[in-house]
Write a protein that holds these residues in place. Sequence first.
Motif, short mmCIF file in Angstrom:
data_model
loop_
_atom_site.label_atom_id
_atom_site.label_comp_id
_atom_site.label_asym_id
_atom_site.label_seq_id
_atom_site.Cartn_x
_atom_site.Cartn_y
_atom_site.Cartn_z
N VAL A 8 1.10 141.16 35.78
CA VAL A 8 -0.06 141.13 34.89
C VAL A 8 0.21 140.21 33.70
CG1 VAL A 8 -1.59 142.51 33.44
CG2 VAL A 8 -0.78 143.43 35.62
N VAL A 9 1.40 140.33 33.12
CA VAL A 9 1.78 139.48 31.98
C VAL A 9 1.81 138.01 32.40
CG1 VAL A 9 3.62 138.92 30.35
CG2 VAL A 9 3.05 141.32 30.81
N ARG A 10 2.41 137.75 33.55
CA ARG A 10 2.52 136.36 34.05
C ARG A 10 1.14 135.77 34.30
NH1 ARG A 10 2.14 134.94 39.09
NH2 ARG A 10 2.66 137.03 39.87
N LEU A 11 0.25 136.55 34.92
CA LEU A 11 -1.10 136.06 35.20
C LEU A 11 -1.88 135.84 33.91
CD1 LEU A 11 -1.88 138.33 38.26
CD2 LEU A 11 -1.64 135.84 38.31
N GLY A 12 -1.71 136.77 32.96
CA GLY A 12 -2.38 136.61 31.67
C GLY A 12 -1.96 135.33 30.98
#
Length: 304
Positions: free
Chosen positions: A236-240
């Motif tokens: 989720v952090v990477r995609l954000g």
Amino acid sequence: MKIASLDLGTNSLILVVAEWDGTTFTPLFEDVQVVRLGQDLAKRGSLHPKAKRRCLKELRNFSEKIDQFKVKNVLAAGTAALRNAGDGAKFVQEIEDQLGFRFKIISGDEEASLTFKAIQREFSDLAQQFIMIDIGGGSSELVVGDGDRILSKTSLEVGTVSFTERFIQHDPPTTEELHAASSSIAELMDHFSVSPSSSMAVGVAGTVTTLKAVDVEMDEYDPSAVHRSQLNKDDVVRLGNLFRSMPTKERMKLKGLPPKRADIIPMGATILETFMEELNLESIYVSDRGLRWGLLYDWIEKND
């Protein structure tokens, strides 16, 4: 027996036509159309004329599809946009007059309960207590429970459309803009208590399923590959970070990302990341079956 279910949200209009054989629902047709009914709602206080036209157009298309399947029972629910619009009830009457669909404007509490009903059915193997995270365009529902009951639930005025319009002024959004949104969510969550045993979670609705589709770079969305999959917090952090690194026009080219969601997906990722941070979650299951399926299961329980 064939039943259709319509979910009209702040961002999306969703249809499922399913057949009930006495024990199981089998989907015959599913479609999602981004109608953005909540366009400029916070500023106007009423539904935008263009948003209503988009919605009626797609409802007419869905009406034709429902007729093709010869469905007699049509369940229809409206959520945050219709709840918050001063003319929400008037528009619901307009829909009924033109198309015959009788939408019920449900409360945030009802939305949480019905969506959780779908998760209880679809994730019946989760024997322990879990958290449901339902991120919508105008509100988000958080529920703690298990396969038998709901222990606590809340509906927060946190949505991908409403928060994008409220906080984002740049493209791509700035770190400061997204931090302000995250801080606002954290403050709202002070009112939500979660049992320490609630370490398992299920995420539902378009933000979560889209994040998974982009994560695996889907050429064409496949519900069966998304439903019951998992997303880690690191994902989720990477995609954000990926979404925040490019403007909307570049984002629209990403595999798995519907172009009409490209402007709100940075906020969607921020909302989910904040929820996971506040709830101490390292991963979540992904559900492709939300409110529309809850409506089906609820109807069967009361009428079968």
